[in-house]
Design a protein around this motif. Structure first.
Motif, PDB file in Angstrom:
ATOM      1  N   MET A 202       0.969  -1.243   0.105  1.00 23.14           N
ATOM      2  CA  MET A 202      -0.111  -0.005  -0.006  1.00 23.14           C
ATOM      3  C   MET A 202       0.832   1.345  -0.005  1.00 23.14           C
ATOM      4  SD  MET A 202      -3.027  -1.065   2.448  1.00 23.14           S
ATOM      5  CE  MET A 202      -3.908   0.500   2.504  1.00 23.14           C
TER       6      MET A 202
ATOM      7  N   HIS B 250       2.334   1.420  -3.557  1.00 27.13           N
ATOM      8  CA  HIS B 250       1.753   1.717  -4.850  1.00 27.13           C
ATOM      9  C   HIS B 250       0.229   2.020  -4.376  1.00 27.13           C
ATOM     10  CE1 HIS B 250       4.698  -0.779  -6.864  1.00 27.13           C
ATOM     11  NE2 HIS B 250       4.669  -1.698  -6.012  1.00 27.13           N
ATOM     12  N   GLY B 251      -0.304   2.125  -3.458  1.00 28.17           N
ATOM     13  CA  GLY B 251      -1.696   2.747  -3.078  1.00 28.17           C
ATOM     14  C   GLY B 251      -2.517   1.721  -2.403  1.00 28.17           C
TER      15      GLY B 251
ATOM     16  N   LYS C 109      -5.781   1.204  -3.328  1.00 26.09           N
ATOM     17  CA  LYS C 109      -6.972   0.709  -3.958  1.00 26.09           C
ATOM     18  C   LYS C 109      -6.944  -0.542  -4.404  1.00 26.09           C
ATOM     19  CE  LYS C 109      -7.644   5.161  -5.678  1.00 26.09           C
ATOM     20  NZ  LYS C 109      -8.051   5.956  -6.588  1.00 26.09           N
TER      21      LYS C 109
ATOM     22  N   GLY D  62      -7.120   1.350   3.392  1.00 24.11           N
ATOM     23  CA  GLY D  62      -7.431   1.111   1.803  1.00 24.11           C
ATOM     24  C   GLY D  62      -8.901   0.968   1.453  1.00 24.11           C
TER      25      GLY D  62
ATOM     26  N   ALA E  82      -8.270   1.248 -10.009  1.00 24.78           N
ATOM     27  CA  ALA E  82      -7.425   0.507  -9.014  1.00 24.78           C
ATOM     28  C   ALA E  82      -6.052   0.735  -9.005  1.00 24.78           C
ATOM     29  CB  ALA E  82      -7.904  -0.889  -9.033  1.00 24.78           C
ATOM     30  N   ASP E  83      -5.150   0.487  -7.745  1.00 26.95           N
ATOM     31  CA  ASP E  83      -3.829   0.573  -7.840  1.00 26.95           C
ATOM     32  C   ASP E  83      -3.074  -0.708  -7.934  1.00 26.95           C
ATOM     33  OD1 ASP E  83      -3.753   3.636  -6.998  1.00 26.95           O
ATOM     34  OD2 ASP E  83      -4.287   2.773  -5.140  1.00 26.95           O
ATOM     35  N   VAL E  84      -3.907  -1.737  -7.288  1.00 25.80           N
ATOM     36  CA  VAL E  84      -3.209  -2.855  -7.281  1.00 25.80           C
ATOM     37  C   VAL E  84      -4.502  -3.818  -7.518  1.00 25.80           C
ATOM     38  CG1 VAL E  84      -2.593  -4.700  -5.439  1.00 25.80           C
ATOM     39  CG2 VAL E  84      -1.801  -2.291  -5.235  1.00 25.80           C
TER      40      VAL E  84
ATOM     41  N   ASP F 271       0.093   0.159 -16.076  1.00 24.90           N
ATOM     42  CA  ASP F 271      -1.029   1.036 -15.328  1.00 24.90           C
ATOM     43  C   ASP F 271      -1.366   0.380 -13.989  1.00 24.90           C
ATOM     44  OD1 ASP F 271      -0.913   2.697 -17.478  1.00 24.90           O
ATOM     45  OD2 ASP F 271      -2.669   1.582 -18.467  1.00 24.90           O
ATOM     46  N   PHE F 272      -1.204  -0.957 -13.919  1.00 25.13           N
ATOM     47  CA  PHE F 272      -1.667  -1.621 -12.571  1.00 25.13           C
ATOM     48  C   PHE F 272      -0.732  -2.685 -11.903  1.00 25.13           C
ATOM     49  CE2 PHE F 272      -5.173  -0.916 -15.370  1.00 25.13           C
ATOM     50  CZ  PHE F 272      -6.210  -0.288 -14.487  1.00 25.13           C
TER      51      PHE F 272
END
Lengths: 284, 426
Positions: free
Chosen positions: B185, B188-189, B191, B218, B245-247, B272-273
């Motif tokens: 998280m 990469h974030g 979401k 998250g 989404a990030d992941v 992008d992911f």
């Protein structure tokens, strides 16, 4: 707008890939009435041959061509040795071609093992169409499928061979009486169907898992495409069937879970057959 | 006028396709009933060899994971026998094929217990297979040593879990996923888009992951379950594109994970992911290939490439005896299960189910390839290390496939959600 565009791209590409995979089955079933259960094994063989050739350093496009030829040769041998004695006997050909499926699948396991194989994507990257995009390789596969369908349409409706083939679909006995060389034509059609399966297997190989049983993933779907689309309506029927089985999943997936989307599409196919037993574009 | 002079219509074709679908599964059912071999000296007797029934996915959808599964156990048993066996008795294996089908597992487990008279059972691969074997083990009062990463224990899935006769040697989500969530998280974030196969392991894993995700701030922006053997993923890919989404948190299995990840890469979406898979160990990743896996994360208790002294020795043994097998977390769990049970038999001084069970409880095994492993007494859950690795660019084999980016030496899994703990006093 972006969402709509990407949905359209998705529907078109799902439909075309499924059409590519089903075309060989539709040709063989629609024209010579053989329910070719071996179609799945021919797909797998096409993928494996492509994998083997490109692993040996052959450029991808050439490897696909060689795999297509290889599967066509296997189809020719199968036809010459066995299938030709069983035309007009649908149940026998069904069993025999299922036997062919089992034998070829086991041979693939013996020769190449049962571990998963993969082919590096030969054309990486994407085309962006405004805010949406499509993988370059996938776009190429779609293009080849369109060309294949167009070529098929031209052949059926613009050439002498096509006239004979259509004559056979419409009235077999009359066509035979008028001098259509049936054994040669049957063989040609069966081998063409095998070649298309080989081509499809080779072309989808970089996007899918290459394993001995990969054909089973497609076989039932391809059968639905052929029956729902309409027997004998090779170009249009395959497209319509693929749109219903492949493309419609995308639409339902917008508003429902995947499991439901996939199920409802098959339910729809059954309903369509209830009201149009000859298939959507089929003629009685 | 008719289009067909041969008499086929669409109805018969439909029947034919159904026949085909049935015939695909039919042969495996037939061959499940193989002839029995001699009874042997097992079944709780105190002389003769110790007989073990091993149920491995040697054919069917999960064959890709199956070779390591049986090889890991065989390797340990060879070591045990080379050292003289347990209590002076050699181990004897009866290896059977689960065909990746729960009903075959039930049949095989019954056969192993009744006809082969094994002293205990090891193996099964999927949760469904374990849930099929566990009732047989319970009824015959035999132990089942289960090796696979799985969904954790919760009473509603009894007797597959929360069962005093079953020991878990693989990680569950609080060990396999939770320890690495903050790392992912932060980098990469938060979401997450969850995609999994439609059965109990992905659903439970995602439930627990979502729980933790919420706790860490998250969010889940999508959750999709895919029926087995789905070839095309176009609609899922556009759903993911739209989700922001990030992941992509992935628990697809078998050929589905290969098809999905190859299409994800072909659609150019990898840039992008971020992909984090909790299924694709070395064998599945080998199937997907370097171009479609580069940069993706995987987490397990064991990887072929981890650098521990134990793993160095272990790798040599595997390369020597099974050069073609791609070793993975499941094979290692089978290896550990055999060794720990051998130690338990020595400690108990007998092979009875009760004695071996209490000896296994609280046992620590320092010879595990991934480090140290303790079998927690109260819920039969292994306390294990946990590794998060990233697939390397242009890897060519499991030797250079993964690089460890985050690890925890030992994770206490969350307590099993069973009605009665500890299990064996229940």
């Amino acid at each position: 707008m972006a969402a709509f565009l990407s949905l359209v791209i998705d529907i078109v590409s799902s439909t075309l890939v499924l059409a590519l995979v089903s075309l060989g089955l539709g040709v063989v079933f629609g024209l010579v009435r053989v329910i070719n259960m071996g179609h799945g094994a021919m797909l797998a063989l096409g993928a494996y041959l492509t994998w083997a050739f490109s692993g040996a350093g052959v450029p991808f496009a050439l490897a696909v061509v060689a795999a297509t030829a290889g599967v066509a040769v296997v189809g020719l041998i199968f036809e010459a040795l066995i299938i030709r004695h069983f035309y007009e006997q649908p149940f026998e050909t069904l069993l025999i071609s299922w036997g062919f499926y089992l034998v070829v699948t086991e041979l693939i396991k013996i020769v190449w093992g049962s571990t998963l194989k993969n082919i590096r994507n030969p054309i990486p990257g994407t085309f962006s169409l405004g805010p949406a995009g499509i993988g370059r390789y996938e776009a190429m596969v779609c293009l080849v499928t369109i060309l294949l369908l167009v070529a098929m349409g031209l052949m059926l409706y613009r050439t002498n061979v096509g006239v004979r083939v259509r004559a056979m679909i419409q009235n077999r006995e009359m066509a035979l009486m008028l001098g259509v060389n049936a054994p040669r034509m049957y063989r040609g059609v069966f081998v063409a169907g095998a070649a298309m399966a080989g081509l499809a297997g080779g072309l989808i190989a970089p996007m899918f898992s290459i394993e001995p049983d990969m054909g089973t993933l497609w076989l039932v779907r391809a059968f639905f495409v052929v029956t729902v689309g309409g027997l004998g309506a090779i170009v249009g029927g395959t497209l319509v069937g693929s749109a219903l089985i492949g493309g419609a999943t995308s639409i339902f997936a917008l508003v429902s879970p995947q499991v439901f989307a996939q199920t409802v599409v098959f339910a729809l196919a059954v309903v369509a057959l209830r009201f149009r037993p000859v298939g959507i574009l089929g003629r009685r | 006028m008719t289009t067909s002079s041969t008499g086929i219509d669409r109805r018969s074709l439909l029947k034919a396709s159904l026949f085909g679908a049935g015939a695909i599964t039919a042969p495996s059912l037939l061959s499940a009933c193989s002839p029995k071999s001699s009874g042997g000296g097992g079944g709780g007797s105190s002389s003769g060899p110790i007989r073990v029934g091993v149920i491995s996915p040697l054919s069917g959808a999960w064959t890709v994971y199956g070779k390591a599964h049986s090889a890991g156990f065989q390797l340990a048993v060879d070591e045990i026998n080379a050292a003289g066996g347990s209590l002076g008795r050699k181990w004897e294996l009866v290896v059977t094929d689960s065909k990746t089908e729960p009903q075959v597992v039930t049949e095989q487990a019954n056969r192993l217990v009744r006809e082969e008279q094994v002293d205990f059972l090891a193996g099964t691969f999927s949760s469904a297979e374990r849930n099929a074997a566990a009732p047989v083990a319970t009824q015959a009062d035999k132990l089942l040593l289960y090796p696979t990463f799985y969904e954790g224990q919760s009473q509603k899935f009894y007797p597959g879990v929360c069962n005093p006769n079953v020991f878990m040697f693989g990680p569950e989500p609080s060990e396999q996923v939770w320890p690495h969530m903050e790392y992912i998280m932060k980098k990469h974030g938060g979401k997450f888009f969850m995609i999994g196969s439609d059965y109990v392991w992905p659903r439970e894993t995602n439930r627990l992951t979502k729980e933790k995700l919420k706790e860490l701030g998250g969010s889940t922006v999508g959750e999709v379950y895919i029926p087995f053997n789905t070839p095309q993923y176009g609609s899922v890919l556009s759903q993911i594109r739209r989700s922001g989404a990030d992941v992509i948190f992935l628990s697809l299995t078998g050929s589905d994970t290969v098809n999905f990840r190859r299409q994800l890469a072909a659609a150019g979406m990898k840039k992008d992911f971020v992909v984090w898979t909790v299924d694709d160990e070395e064998a599945a990743t080998s199937g997907i290939g370097p171009d479609a896996t580069e940069g993706d994360y995987v987490s397990f208790d064991y990887f072929w490439s981890i650098k521990t002294p134990n793993n160095e020795t272990f790798r040599k043994k595997v390369q020597e005896k099974y050069p073609k097998v791609i070793m993975n977390t499941v094979g290692v769990a089978m290896y550990n299960a055999a060794h720990m049970t051998a130690k338990a038999i020595e400690k108990a001084g007998e092979v009875s189910t009760d004695a071996v069970r209490s000896a296994l409880e609280d046992m620590t095994f320092d010879g595990a390839p991934q480090g140290s492993l303790t079998m927690r007494a109260e819920d039969h859950q292994a306390v294990l290390p946990s590794y998060l690795v990233q697939a390397q660019p242009n890897w060519t084999s499991p030797d250079n496939m993964f690089k460890v980016v985050h690890s925890v030496e030992s994770v206490q899994p969350q307590a099993a959600q069973c009605d009665k703990l500890p299990l064996s006093k229940a």
